[in-house]
Design an enzyme around this catalytic site. Structure first.
Site, PDB file in Angstrom:
ATOM      1  N   CYS A 113       0.808  -1.220   0.000  1.00 19.31           N
ATOM      2  CA  CYS A 113       0.000   0.000   0.000  1.00 19.31           C
ATOM      3  C   CYS A 113       0.843   1.273   0.000  1.00 19.31           C
ATOM      4  O   CYS A 113       0.542   2.226  -0.728  1.00 19.31           O
ATOM      5  CB  CYS A 113      -0.962  -0.011   1.185  1.00 19.31           C
ATOM      6  SG  CYS A 113      -0.183  -0.120   2.813  1.00 19.31           S
ATOM      7  N   HIS A 131      -2.980   1.029   7.191  1.00 24.79           N
ATOM      8  CA  HIS A 131      -3.197   1.029   5.741  1.00 24.79           C
ATOM      9  C   HIS A 131      -3.164   2.470   5.251  1.00 24.79           C
ATOM     10  O   HIS A 131      -3.504   3.399   5.996  1.00 24.79           O
ATOM     11  CB  HIS A 131      -4.542   0.371   5.424  1.00 24.79           C
ATOM     12  CG  HIS A 131      -4.842   0.240   3.967  1.00 24.79           C
ATOM     13  ND1 HIS A 131      -3.937  -0.261   3.066  1.00 24.79           N
ATOM     14  CD2 HIS A 131      -5.963   0.548   3.245  1.00 24.79           C
ATOM     15  CE1 HIS A 131      -4.478  -0.266   1.860  1.00 24.79           C
ATOM     16  NE2 HIS A 131      -5.702   0.230   1.935  1.00 24.79           N
ATOM     17  N   SER A 136      -4.296  -3.137  -1.960  1.00 28.95           N
ATOM     18  CA  SER A 136      -4.660  -3.846  -0.741  1.00 28.95           C
ATOM     19  C   SER A 136      -4.988  -5.283  -1.110  1.00 28.95           C
ATOM     20  O   SER A 136      -5.223  -5.605  -2.285  1.00 28.95           O
ATOM     21  CB  SER A 136      -5.869  -3.184  -0.064  1.00 28.95           C
ATOM     22  OG  SER A 136      -6.349  -3.969   1.011  1.00 28.95           O
TER      23      SER A 136
END
EC number: 3.4.17.17
Length: 355
Positions: free
Chosen positions: A158, A193, A210
């Protein structure tokens, strides 16, 4: 998000296996510790992951460490690793073509082409991040790392996807880019994330990578920033994750040679302790502030406007004697005539020329 499943079909060549590999311009010695030292969490969701600090070609230590990690976490373990490493023939992985913008393309089409390119690179499940991303590094250095991603064509995570997305959207001033980070909680562990937020023509969306399709790219259809964030939050709920914090950075400038680092967390919201109405209020206020900053920088720092108000840019001249000191010498009969004479020595911006 970091993952523990191994994807062994897209692994890089070890050092010496491919002579055409480029050496990273910021290569450094490899640390023997498991912590990669990247700004991204080295332990995410209770699972350690490594960072390649040796550049390319990957050195033997990083190469062996990656395979050891894969053998530990993959369901078939060492058997699968041995089958791949001892194979007499392995198919050569395809190298996707970097997308090129065409005048006939709309902005949504261009963003989709970039996202498709990232998907072709695939998400990195090996447990080793191939490209070191130091968040406080100048933007120019991060863009060099992004170029390296396009050359090596390896799977990315990510954080790498955010840097690559910035690189590929450079030169499109109608597209504003900003980082959006999430901290979530699930089954006793915290997960991190990050995606690249996009703003264009009054609509919000995102680019990213992701393991979950709902947690990466979002179409350029959201009217407000809060709508985009709430959509991510709803997507997390599908996987029983509770969003704890949301961090939003500033717009990234379209200047690939800038020495300015990316601002990753200008706004931090503890969303788990806030009502949605309050979250929306904070996000929309922040979104307005960001949009105003696009319009103001040229005027806010313009020397011409500052000077037109009769204010000096020089600290020394700003410390000139105030008019009140002239009043103290009113006893001198020659003072009024001298004052008129002094006015003739002022230039057009109000500076007094002293001899």
């Amino acid at each position: 998000m970091t993952g523990s499943a191994a994807d062994t079909h897209r692994c890089p060549h070890p050092k010496g296996a491919k002579g055409t590999r480029s050496r990273s311009s910021h290569a450094r010695p490899v640390s023997l510790a498991t912590s990669g030292g990247s700004e991204e969490e080295d332990k995410d969701g209770g699972v350690l992951f490594h960072v390649n600090k040796s550049g390319f070609p990957i050195d033997s230590h990083t190469w062996e460490r990656m395979w050891m990690h894969v053998a530990k976490v993959h369901p078939k373990g060492g058997e699968m690793v041995g089958a791949i490493r001892n194979a007499a023939f392995l198919a050569k992985p395809s190298i996707p073509q970097v997308p090129n913008y065409r005048l006939s393309m709309t902005i949504p089409d261009w963003l989709q082409a970039i996202q498709n390119y990232m998907k072709t690179l695939q998400y990195n499940h090996t447990g080793t991040q191939f490209f070191e991303i130091r968040k406080m590094r100048p933007l120019s250095g991060l863009m060099e790392t992004a170029k390296e991603m396009t050359r090596e064509s390896l799977p990315i995570k990510c954080l790498e996807a955010v840097i690559l997305g910035i690189y590929l959207t450079n030169g499109q001033p109608s597209i504003e880019r900003f980082p959006i980070s999430f901290k979530t909680y699930f089954s006793g562990n915290y997960f991190h994330h990050v995606v690249l937020g996009i703003y264009c023509n009054g609509r919000y969306g995102s680019l990213g990578m992701s393991r979950r399709a709902e947690l990466m790219d979002k179409p350029l259809t959201f009217r407000t920033l809060s709508d985009l964030i709430f959509d991510f939050e709803d997507s997390y709920k599908k996987y029983l994750h509770t969003v704890k914090k949301v961090k939003i950075g500033l717009y990234v400038p379209h200047e690939p040679h800038s020495f300015q680092p990316i601002e990753w967390k200008q706004l931090v919201l503890n969303v788990s302790k806030m009502l949605r109405a309050d979250i929306r209020k904070e996000l929309e206020k922040y979104a307005r502030d960001m949009r105003m900053k696009i319009l103001k920088p040229a005027s806010a720092h313009s020397p011409t406007q500052v000077r037109s108000r009769g204010k000096s840019l020089s600290p020394r001249r700003r410390q000139a004697s105030p008019p009140r000191r002239l009043g103290r010498r009113e006893k001198s009969p020659a003072l009024p005539e001298k004052k008129v004479a002094d006015l003739s020595t002022l230039n057009e911006v109000g500076y007094q020329i002293r001899i």
